[in-house]
Design a protein around this motif. Structure first.
Motif, PDB file in Angstrom:
ATOM      1  N   PHE A   8       0.852  -0.960   0.000  1.00 24.55           N
ATOM      2  CA  PHE A   8       0.021  -0.012   0.258  1.00 24.55           C
ATOM      3  C   PHE A   8       1.035   1.625  -0.266  1.00 24.55           C
ATOM      4  O   PHE A   8       0.236   2.423  -0.751  1.00 24.55           O
ATOM      5  N   ILE A  11       2.419   2.006  -3.204  1.00 24.98           N
ATOM      6  CA  ILE A  11       1.700   2.660  -4.653  1.00 24.98           C
ATOM      7  C   ILE A  11       1.476   3.766  -4.378  1.00 24.98           C
ATOM      8  O   ILE A  11       1.371   4.264  -5.031  1.00 24.98           O
ATOM      9  N   TRP A 172       3.144   2.869 -11.058  1.00 31.00           N
ATOM     10  CA  TRP A 172       2.663   1.607 -11.113  1.00 31.00           C
ATOM     11  C   TRP A 172       2.783   1.680 -12.234  1.00 31.00           C
ATOM     12  O   TRP A 172       2.852   0.374 -12.335  1.00 31.00           O
ATOM     13  N   TRP A 188      -2.308 -10.580  -6.068  1.00 27.03           N
ATOM     14  CA  TRP A 188      -2.753  -9.064  -5.667  1.00 27.03           C
ATOM     15  C   TRP A 188      -1.787  -7.869  -6.764  1.00 27.03           C
ATOM     16  O   TRP A 188      -1.776  -6.828  -5.910  1.00 27.03           O
ATOM     17  N   ARG A 189      -0.403  -8.480  -6.145  1.00 27.02           N
ATOM     18  CA  ARG A 189       0.651  -7.758  -6.394  1.00 27.02           C
ATOM     19  C   ARG A 189       0.855  -6.702  -8.133  1.00 27.02           C
ATOM     20  O   ARG A 189       1.411  -5.811  -8.123  1.00 27.02           O
ATOM     21  N   VAL A 192      -3.691  -5.162  -7.717  1.00 24.84           N
ATOM     22  CA  VAL A 192      -3.925  -3.290  -6.761  1.00 24.84           C
ATOM     23  C   VAL A 192      -3.096  -2.499  -7.697  1.00 24.84           C
ATOM     24  O   VAL A 192      -4.073  -1.120  -7.797  1.00 24.84           O
ATOM     25  N   THR A 195      -5.569  -1.243  -9.952  1.00 21.63           N
ATOM     26  CA  THR A 195      -6.819  -0.843  -9.950  1.00 21.63           C
ATOM     27  C   THR A 195      -6.108   0.384 -10.348  1.00 21.63           C
ATOM     28  O   THR A 195      -7.458   1.099 -10.297  1.00 21.63           O
ATOM     29  N   ALA A 196      -5.129   1.156  -8.878  1.00 18.47           N
ATOM     30  CA  ALA A 196      -4.993   2.156  -8.681  1.00 18.47           C
ATOM     31  C   ALA A 196      -4.779   2.730  -9.640  1.00 18.47           C
ATOM     32  O   ALA A 196      -5.322   4.540  -9.981  1.00 18.47           O
TER      33      ALA A 196
END
Length: 218
Positions: A8, A11, A172, A188-189, A192, A195-196
Motif C-alpha cells: 500500500f 502504491i 505504477w 494482488w501484487r 492492486v 486498479t489504482a
C-alpha cells in the motif's frame, strides 16, 4: 512483496511519481505547443507553412520507438533521472497541442477586439498573450487534463519494459511489472497497482469531460 515491503505504501509513493510525470509532461507539452501554435496561427504565411511542416514531419516519426531508443542509450546511470524521462516523454507530445492552439488562434485573429488592439499599435506578442491565449484557455486546460493519462500510460509502459523509473524508486508501471512476475501465486501484487492506475486514469478523463462542459461558452 517478496522483500517484505508494504504494497500500500509503495502504491501511494509510486502514484506520486506517476502523477508528477503526468503533470510535468503535460505542462511541458502545453508550453511548447501553445507558443508554437499561437505564433504559427497568428503570423500565418510562409512561417505557418514552415512550422506546420515541421510538425507534420515529427508526426511521422515513431514516437514510442524514439523514446525507447533515448532511454536505452542514456545508460543505467542516467536512467533513474526523472529529468531524462520527462524530456523523453515530452519530446513530441506537444504536436497535437500546437495544432489545437493554431486552429483556435486562426478562428480568433480576425475578431473585432483583435483588430482594435492591432489598430492601437499593439505588438504581435502582446496580442497573442493578452487577447488570443486567454480566449483559448478553456480548450488548453481541457486538452491538458486529457494528456495526463497518456503521459502516465507512456511512463508505465517504459517502466514495465525496465526503461523508466528504476529501483529503489517505484511507479505504477514498475509495480505492475513486479506484479506480473508473481501473478500466479500472488495476484494482488498485480491487481492492486493496476486498479489504482485505472481509477486515476478514469478520474482524469472524467475531469477533462467536466471541464470541457464547464468551460464551453455555448
Amino acid at each position: 512483496d517478496e522483500l517484505g515491503r508494504d504494497m500500500f505504501s509503495r502504491i501511494i509513493y509510486g502514484g506520486r511519481i506517476s502523477i508528477m510525470i503526468g503533470i510535468v509532461g503535460s505542462l511541458t507539452a502545453a508550453l511548447i505547443g501553445i507558443l508554437w501554435g499561437a505564433i504559427s496561427g497568428y503570423v500565418g504565411g510562409w512561417l505557418d507553412n514552415v512550422l506546420m511542416r515541421i510538425v507534420d514531419i515529427m508526426y511521422g516519426l515513431p514516437y514510442m520507438l524514439i523514446v525507447i531508443i533515448i532511454m536505452a542509450m542514456i545508460g543505467e546511470v542516467a536512467r533513474g533521472s526523472f529529468v531524462v524521462l520527462f524530456i523523453a516523454i515530452a519530446l513530441v507530445s506537444w504536436l497535437t497541442m500546437a495544432r489545437v492552439v493554431r486552429g483556435q488562434v486562426i478562428s480568433l485573429k480576425n475578431s473585432e477586439y483583435v483588430e482594435a488592439a492591432r489598430s492601437m499599435g499593439a505588438s504581435t506578442m502582446r496580442i497573442i498573450i493578452r487577447h488570443l491565449l486567454p480566449n483559448t484557455l478553456g480548450v488548453i486546460i481541457v486538452y491538458s487534463t486529457l494528456m495526463m493519462p497518456s503521459f502516465i500510460m507512456n511512463e508505465s509502459f517504459l517502466s514495465f519494459l525496465g526503461l523508466g523509473v528504476s529501483a529503489p524508486d517505484a511507479s505504477w508501471g514498475t509495480l505492475v511489472n513486479e506484479g506480473v512476475q508473481g501473478m500466479e501465486l500472488y495476484p494482488w501484487r498485480l491487481l492492486v497497482p493496476a486498479t489504482a492506475m485505472t481509477i486515476f486514469l478514469f478520474a482524469m478523463n472524467f475531469l477533462g469531460d467536466g471541464l470541457r462542459d464547464a468551460l464551453d461558452p455555448q
